[in-house]
Enzyme design. Sequence first.
Site, PDB file in Angstrom:
ATOM      1  N   LYS A  42       0.876  -1.181   0.000  1.00  0.00           N
ATOM      2  CA  LYS A  42       0.000   0.000   0.000  1.00  0.00           C
ATOM      3  C   LYS A  42       0.902   1.216   0.000  1.00  0.00           C
ATOM      4  O   LYS A  42       2.019   1.168   0.531  1.00  0.00           O
ATOM      5  CB  LYS A  42      -0.889  -0.008   1.248  1.00  0.00           C
ATOM      6  CG  LYS A  42      -2.122   0.856   1.134  1.00  0.00           C
ATOM      7  CD  LYS A  42      -3.253   0.195   0.375  1.00  0.00           C
ATOM      8  CE  LYS A  42      -4.363   1.157   0.063  1.00  0.00           C
ATOM      9  NZ  LYS A  42      -5.553   0.504  -0.501  1.00  0.00           N
TER      10      LYS A  42
ATOM     11  N   ASP B  33      -6.735   4.355  -4.935  1.00  0.00           N
ATOM     12  CA  ASP B  33      -7.444   4.294  -3.649  1.00  0.00           C
ATOM     13  C   ASP B  33      -8.029   5.697  -3.476  1.00  0.00           C
ATOM     14  O   ASP B  33      -8.191   6.433  -4.473  1.00  0.00           O
ATOM     15  CB  ASP B  33      -6.477   3.898  -2.505  1.00  0.00           C
ATOM     16  CG  ASP B  33      -7.202   3.587  -1.196  1.00  0.00           C
ATOM     17  OD1 ASP B  33      -7.840   2.535  -1.113  1.00  0.00           O
ATOM     18  OD2 ASP B  33      -7.154   4.404  -0.252  1.00  0.00           O
TER      19      ASP B  33
HETATM   20  P1  NDP Z   1     -12.831   7.987  -3.311  1.00  0.00           P
HETATM   21  O1  NDP Z   1     -11.774   8.993  -3.092  1.00  0.00           O
HETATM   22  O2  NDP Z   1     -13.341   7.750  -4.679  1.00  0.00           O
HETATM   23  O3  NDP Z   1     -14.103   8.307  -2.388  1.00  0.00           O
HETATM   24  C1  NDP Z   1     -13.999   8.418  -1.000  1.00  0.00           C
HETATM   25  C2  NDP Z   1     -15.341   8.821  -0.441  1.00  0.00           C
HETATM   26  O4  NDP Z   1     -15.260   8.786   0.979  1.00  0.00           O
HETATM   27  C3  NDP Z   1     -15.753  10.246  -0.810  1.00  0.00           C
HETATM   28  O5  NDP Z   1     -17.143  10.319  -0.873  1.00  0.00           O
HETATM   29  C4  NDP Z   1     -15.192  11.058   0.375  1.00  0.00           C
HETATM   30  O6  NDP Z   1     -15.888  12.283   0.580  1.00  0.00           O
HETATM   31  C5  NDP Z   1     -15.452  10.109   1.524  1.00  0.00           C
HETATM   32  N1  NDP Z   1     -14.470  10.348   2.577  1.00  0.00           N
HETATM   33  C6  NDP Z   1     -13.109  10.330   2.466  1.00  0.00           C
HETATM   34  N2  NDP Z   1     -12.547  10.639   3.649  1.00  0.00           N
HETATM   35  C7  NDP Z   1     -13.574  10.832   4.509  1.00  0.00           C
HETATM   36  C8  NDP Z   1     -13.651  11.179   5.886  1.00  0.00           C
HETATM   37  N3  NDP Z   1     -12.547  11.348   6.614  1.00  0.00           N
HETATM   38  N4  NDP Z   1     -14.892  11.284   6.448  1.00  0.00           N
HETATM   39  C9  NDP Z   1     -16.006  11.090   5.717  1.00  0.00           C
HETATM   40  N5  NDP Z   1     -16.000  10.784   4.421  1.00  0.00           N
HETATM   41  C10 NDP Z   1     -14.803  10.653   3.830  1.00  0.00           C
HETATM   42  O7  NDP Z   1     -12.257   6.627  -2.665  1.00  0.00           O
HETATM   43  P2  NDP Z   1     -12.722   5.141  -2.921  1.00  0.00           P
HETATM   44  O8  NDP Z   1     -14.189   5.095  -3.133  1.00  0.00           O
HETATM   45  O9  NDP Z   1     -11.807   4.530  -3.909  1.00  0.00           O
HETATM   46  O10 NDP Z   1     -12.351   4.447  -1.514  1.00  0.00           O
HETATM   47  C11 NDP Z   1     -13.267   4.424  -0.417  1.00  0.00           C
HETATM   48  C12 NDP Z   1     -12.840   3.341   0.568  1.00  0.00           C
HETATM   49  O11 NDP Z   1     -12.820   2.070  -0.087  1.00  0.00           O
HETATM   50  C13 NDP Z   1     -11.450   3.502   1.186  1.00  0.00           C
HETATM   51  O12 NDP Z   1     -11.467   2.962   2.494  1.00  0.00           O
HETATM   52  C14 NDP Z   1     -10.588   2.617   0.301  1.00  0.00           C
HETATM   53  O13 NDP Z   1      -9.397   2.186   0.944  1.00  0.00           O
HETATM   54  C15 NDP Z   1     -11.544   1.455   0.077  1.00  0.00           C
HETATM   55  N6  NDP Z   1     -11.267   0.607  -1.084  1.00  0.00           N
HETATM   56  C16 NDP Z   1     -11.199   1.140  -2.329  1.00  0.00           C
HETATM   57  C17 NDP Z   1     -10.965   0.336  -3.416  1.00  0.00           C
HETATM   58  C18 NDP Z   1     -10.991   0.851  -4.812  1.00  0.00           C
HETATM   59  O14 NDP Z   1     -10.967   0.013  -5.732  1.00  0.00           O
HETATM   60  N7  NDP Z   1     -11.096   2.128  -5.043  1.00  0.00           N
HETATM   61  C19 NDP Z   1     -10.681  -1.107  -3.243  1.00  0.00           C
HETATM   62  C20 NDP Z   1     -10.892  -1.586  -1.886  1.00  0.00           C
HETATM   63  C21 NDP Z   1     -11.144  -0.730  -0.861  1.00  0.00           C
HETATM   64  P3  NDP Z   1     -15.233  13.661   0.045  1.00  0.00           P
HETATM   65  O15 NDP Z   1     -15.407  13.607  -1.456  1.00  0.00           O
HETATM   66  O16 NDP Z   1     -16.030  14.711   0.703  1.00  0.00           O
HETATM   67  O17 NDP Z   1     -13.794  13.615   0.457  1.00  0.00           O
END
Ligand code: NDP
Length: 449
Positions: free
Chosen positions: A129, A169
Amino acid sequence: MMYDDLSLDNFMSGLKKRTPDEREFHQAVQEVAQSVIPFILDNPQYRDAGIFERMTEPDRTIIFRVVWEDDAGNIRVNRGYRVQFNNSIGPYKGGLRFHPSVNLSILKFLGFEQTFKNSLTTLPMGAGKGGADFNPKGKSEREIMRFCQSYMTALYQHIGPHTDIPAGDIGVGGREISYLFGQYKRLTGRFDGVLTGKALEFGGSLIRKEATGYGAAYFMQEMLAHHNEGIEGKTCVISGSGNVALYCAEKIIHLGGKVVALSDSRGFVHDPEGIDPDKLAWLVDLKTRRRGRLSEYAENFGLEFHADKKPWLVPCDLAFPCATQNELGAGDANALAQNGCIAVAEGANMPTTLEALRVFRDAKVLFGPGKAANAGGVAVSGLEMTQNSMRLAWTAEELEDRLQAIMKKIHRQCVRYGEDPSGYMNYVKGANIAGFIKVADAMLAYGVA
Ligand code: NDP
């Protein structure tokens, strides 16, 4: 650091002493240790070889300076990382996160989780990571490009299609992967599958961007089917509105579920009628192309936006935390259980605190941990690597069939090791033990290394 008395308390206090201040890492290890240590005590070959002690220490951690110039000509400095956690069953594989909260503890927790997740996919992938404490929000296209180029300039010597293959991510999507890949190509003169999540034009895979969210919905479907239930007609709450959340919503709607809430870091939107495919398409365009905020969605469709609140008080049958770590605490879990929630699938990594996990277990709410439920993303990344090696591209239908088959296999492995004496299907235990065995057996085979 071998333990004569391998108890959970002993193990955790040793780990905390060696890695002070790494709170998220401690939490991730504790969650796994709770199920794996009793298993190790029943299987002394793992204990005698110090396998869990080795597994909780990354192979290597690379930390570097990332210097870039902003649009106003100021020199900016960020800290970049790559944690190469474990390559026992394949090359290091795992995403990059660009977010101001990124630090070593967060990346170690994510790399550690990735070890078990990648093992569960049944594909030959080790775990890593990385990322940087860079905040992409409010940056111009050119600033993002310059940052990605500088980040890759520091990282490229440590990665490669047979050593370490990063992906996206939080804060790293298709745009960032393109800049990173372009810079890697420029520095090395090579065109190879060193990153996944690439655009289709240069070696990307169909349904990669949808895979994590779709996979979480499929995992939920499997958990429910195993308990004679289904998604159709169920009310669902999803946190986040990023890559994972949006495609999880899409698949749930497709499977007949009703999505009544989504969120972002500023609050949540409640849509009691349920988000329909047209509204979701509008939202996907807003978030991915126009890079807007969820509150604009609420405004456009005349819905209530609850600022600075989480969505867990909205009554639902199924919950999908898909935003970030520790976003669902014990109070939230109590509210969900009391409101009749029957199952939770983690789209995000470690969104549920250890206390909230206990609440779900005591209330017998089915709980799919991230290392199982969100493994669809890395699984399709693995399939992207396969397509790159074979120099061909599978169709979306072929890929979705493979994704669905992998999610079923992950579910089966959890069930094999997960049943509690009470009859409750403990997916946390099942995922941890099944993920552990494959990596542990490979490590045993390599001898003392
Ligand atoms: P994105 O950046 O596309 O989206 C993240 C989302 O979470 C946004 O809506 C963001 O809101 C919100 N968010 C981020 N930080 C916070 C916070 N501190 N409090 C509240 N909301 C928050 O990321 P992903 O969708 O790719 O990833 C989301 C999760 O899934 C993570 O935990 C990641 O590790 C996990 N994951 C992702 C994978 C992937 O393929 N992308 C694979 C496996 C797991 P805002 O826009 O306002 O920041």
